[in-house]
Design a protein around this motif. Sequence first.
Motif, PDB file in Angstrom:
ATOM      1  N   TRP A 125       0.707  -1.286  -0.255  1.00 46.96           N
ATOM      2  CA  TRP A 125       0.040   0.027   0.028  1.00 46.96           C
ATOM      3  C   TRP A 125       0.823   1.186  -0.030  1.00 46.96           C
ATOM      4  N   LEU A 126       1.741   1.158   0.652  1.00 44.58           N
ATOM      5  CA  LEU A 126       2.739   2.649   1.000  1.00 44.58           C
ATOM      6  C   LEU A 126       3.491   2.557  -0.181  1.00 44.58           C
ATOM      7  N   VAL A 127       4.014   1.618  -1.139  1.00 50.08           N
ATOM      8  CA  VAL A 127       4.772   1.788  -2.295  1.00 50.08           C
ATOM      9  C   VAL A 127       4.206   1.811  -3.544  1.00 50.08           C
ATOM     10  N   GLY A 128       2.847   1.621  -3.408  1.00 47.09           N
ATOM     11  CA  GLY A 128       2.082   1.468  -4.719  1.00 47.09           C
ATOM     12  C   GLY A 128       2.007   2.849  -5.298  1.00 47.09           C
ATOM     13  N   SER A 129       2.427   2.863  -6.650  1.00 45.04           N
ATOM     14  CA  SER A 129       2.288   4.305  -7.200  1.00 45.04           C
ATOM     15  C   SER A 129       1.082   4.707  -7.528  1.00 45.04           C
ATOM     16  N   GLU A 130      -0.012   3.969  -7.457  1.00 47.66           N
ATOM     17  CA  GLU A 130      -1.255   4.399  -7.627  1.00 47.66           C
ATOM     18  C   GLU A 130      -1.638   5.128  -6.309  1.00 47.66           C
ATOM     19  N   GLN A 131      -0.999   4.632  -5.321  1.00 49.87           N
ATOM     20  CA  GLN A 131      -1.272   5.377  -3.757  1.00 49.87           C
ATOM     21  C   GLN A 131      -1.068   6.672  -3.588  1.00 49.87           C
ATOM     22  N   TRP A 132       0.229   7.239  -4.747  1.00 51.16           N
ATOM     23  CA  TRP A 132       0.833   8.461  -4.599  1.00 51.16           C
ATOM     24  C   TRP A 132       0.430   9.498  -5.584  1.00 51.16           C
ATOM     25  N   THR A 133      -0.883   9.185  -6.474  1.00 53.68           N
ATOM     26  CA  THR A 133      -1.290  10.116  -7.294  1.00 53.68           C
ATOM     27  C   THR A 133      -2.673  10.622  -7.292  1.00 53.68           C
ATOM     28  N   SER A 164      -5.845  13.393  -6.232  1.00 55.34           N
ATOM     29  CA  SER A 164      -6.454  13.940  -5.017  1.00 55.34           C
ATOM     30  C   SER A 164      -6.658  13.088  -3.817  1.00 55.34           C
ATOM     31  N   ASP A 165      -6.722  11.684  -3.868  1.00 56.18           N
ATOM     32  CA  ASP A 165      -6.326  10.942  -2.772  1.00 56.18           C
ATOM     33  C   ASP A 165      -5.233  10.322  -2.557  1.00 56.18           C
ATOM     34  N   GLY A 166      -4.137  10.582  -3.070  1.00 62.58           N
ATOM     35  CA  GLY A 166      -3.001  10.225  -3.254  1.00 62.58           C
ATOM     36  C   GLY A 166      -2.095  10.816  -1.908  1.00 62.58           C
ATOM     37  N   ILE A 167      -1.209   9.859  -1.464  1.00 63.26           N
ATOM     38  CA  ILE A 167      -0.527  10.307  -0.132  1.00 63.26           C
ATOM     39  C   ILE A 167       0.294  11.550  -0.294  1.00 63.26           C
ATOM     40  N   GLY A 168       0.637  11.907  -1.406  1.00 70.15           N
ATOM     41  CA  GLY A 168       1.261  13.222  -1.694  1.00 70.15           C
ATOM     42  C   GLY A 168       0.306  14.349  -1.501  1.00 70.15           C
ATOM     43  N   HIS A 169      -0.650  14.323  -1.974  1.00 70.03           N
ATOM     44  CA  HIS A 169      -1.776  15.174  -1.609  1.00 70.03           C
ATOM     45  C   HIS A 169      -2.220  15.337  -0.345  1.00 70.03           C
ATOM     46  N   ARG A 170      -2.854  14.078   0.217  1.00 69.75           N
ATOM     47  CA  ARG A 170      -3.094  14.217   1.509  1.00 69.75           C
ATOM     48  C   ARG A 170      -1.872  14.667   2.757  1.00 69.75           C
ATOM     49  N   LEU A 171      -0.749  14.232   2.210  1.00 66.29           N
ATOM     50  CA  LEU A 171       0.434  14.950   3.353  1.00 66.29           C
ATOM     51  C   LEU A 171       0.693  16.375   3.067  1.00 66.29           C
ATOM     52  N   ALA A 172       0.209  16.912   1.773  1.00 68.16           N
ATOM     53  CA  ALA A 172       0.285  18.711   1.660  1.00 68.16           C
ATOM     54  C   ALA A 172      -0.820  19.163   2.558  1.00 68.16           C
ATOM     55  N   GLU A 173      -2.133  18.331   2.846  1.00 69.60           N
ATOM     56  CA  GLU A 173      -3.235  19.002   3.323  1.00 69.60           C
ATOM     57  C   GLU A 173      -3.043  18.935   5.008  1.00 69.60           C
ATOM     58  N   PHE A 227     -12.940  16.529   6.112  1.00 72.00           N
ATOM     59  CA  PHE A 227     -11.955  17.098   5.370  1.00 72.00           C
ATOM     60  C   PHE A 227     -10.871  16.343   5.197  1.00 72.00           C
ATOM     61  N   GLY A 228      -9.808  16.743   4.523  1.00 77.27           N
ATOM     62  CA  GLY A 228      -8.655  15.790   4.020  1.00 77.27           C
ATOM     63  C   GLY A 228      -7.596  15.557   5.326  1.00 77.27           C
ATOM     64  N   GLY A 229      -6.230  15.332   4.669  1.00 78.60           N
ATOM     65  CA  GLY A 229      -5.274  15.014   5.727  1.00 78.60           C
ATOM     66  C   GLY A 229      -4.894  13.697   5.584  1.00 78.60           C
ATOM     67  N   LEU A 230      -3.884  13.343   6.367  1.00 77.70           N
ATOM     68  CA  LEU A 230      -3.718  11.776   6.312  1.00 77.70           C
ATOM     69  C   LEU A 230      -4.740  11.113   7.086  1.00 77.70           C
ATOM     70  N   GLY A 231      -5.382  11.731   8.103  1.00 74.14           N
ATOM     71  CA  GLY A 231      -6.482  11.196   8.832  1.00 74.14           C
ATOM     72  C   GLY A 231      -7.535  10.344   7.826  1.00 74.14           C
ATOM     73  N   ARG A 232      -7.558  10.966   6.814  1.00 73.09           N
ATOM     74  CA  ARG A 232      -8.563  10.478   5.595  1.00 73.09           C
ATOM     75  C   ARG A 232      -8.370   8.866   5.431  1.00 73.09           C
ATOM     76  N   TYR A 233      -7.323   8.507   5.611  1.00 72.69           N
ATOM     77  CA  TYR A 233      -7.107   7.087   5.401  1.00 72.69           C
ATOM     78  C   TYR A 233      -7.413   6.210   6.676  1.00 72.69           C
ATOM     79  N   VAL A 234      -7.257   6.848   7.883  1.00 65.02           N
ATOM     80  CA  VAL A 234      -7.800   6.087   9.105  1.00 65.02           C
ATOM     81  C   VAL A 234      -9.485   5.933   9.178  1.00 65.02           C
TER      82      VAL A 234
END
Length: 223
Positions: free
Chosen positions: A11-19, A21-30, A170-177
């Motif tokens: 899950w962490l290294v999957g390329s689709e997980q980083w792209t 509006s729901d990707g890790i990069g976007h959620r991390l920025a939020e 709203f967003g942020g990394l908590g969205r995954y939780v």
Amino acid sequence: MYELLKGLGSWLVGSEQWTGSDGIGHRLAEHLQYSLLATLVAAAIALPIGLLIGHTGRGAFVAINLSSFGRALPTVGLVVLVFLASGLSMWPVYIALVALAVPSIVTNTYAGMTAVDPEVRDAARGQGMRWYQVLFQVELPLALPLIMTGLRLALIQVVATATIAAYVSFGGLGRYVFDGLAQRDLVQVLGGAVLVALVAVVLDLALSAFQRFLFRHRPAPQS
């Protein structure tokens, strides 16, 4: 457990997980946006209060009681309360995060100011310095290490708690939780928790290194 950890790694290294509006990069920025803005607002409120209390010696009970208040603050309850009063917006989240960060900054600023040697203050006044010169040219520089520690602690607390943004949609990394809990997806829940922990650890290490660099020429206090 092995399968869970294996799924987490994928899950962490999957390329689709980083792209996207729901990707890790976007959620991390939020998540960083929520955390940094809340900490900056808290610092703007708390630093003057801590400096004033430490300089005048008045209202020390405020600084002491704020520390206990910060530990007992029901963050989610505050979010829900403000949410009911203001409606669907980021205000409940920011108010809760600022309220969480203020006590650490006030108490550490106050502690730093009270740690300044009274003889140093008296010497500064004896040289004709006005109160604001004593505050900003003598007390503040000496108290800065503890003030920086308070800011660091506040930021880490806020980063760890900013997951509540997802509680009010709203967003942020908590969205995954929260999404993972809703979908009964343990991998996603664990992934969100791991990301939040990693961000907190990395920020703490970075700020600690910056603090050591900033005060590298300051002599250590004598025991």
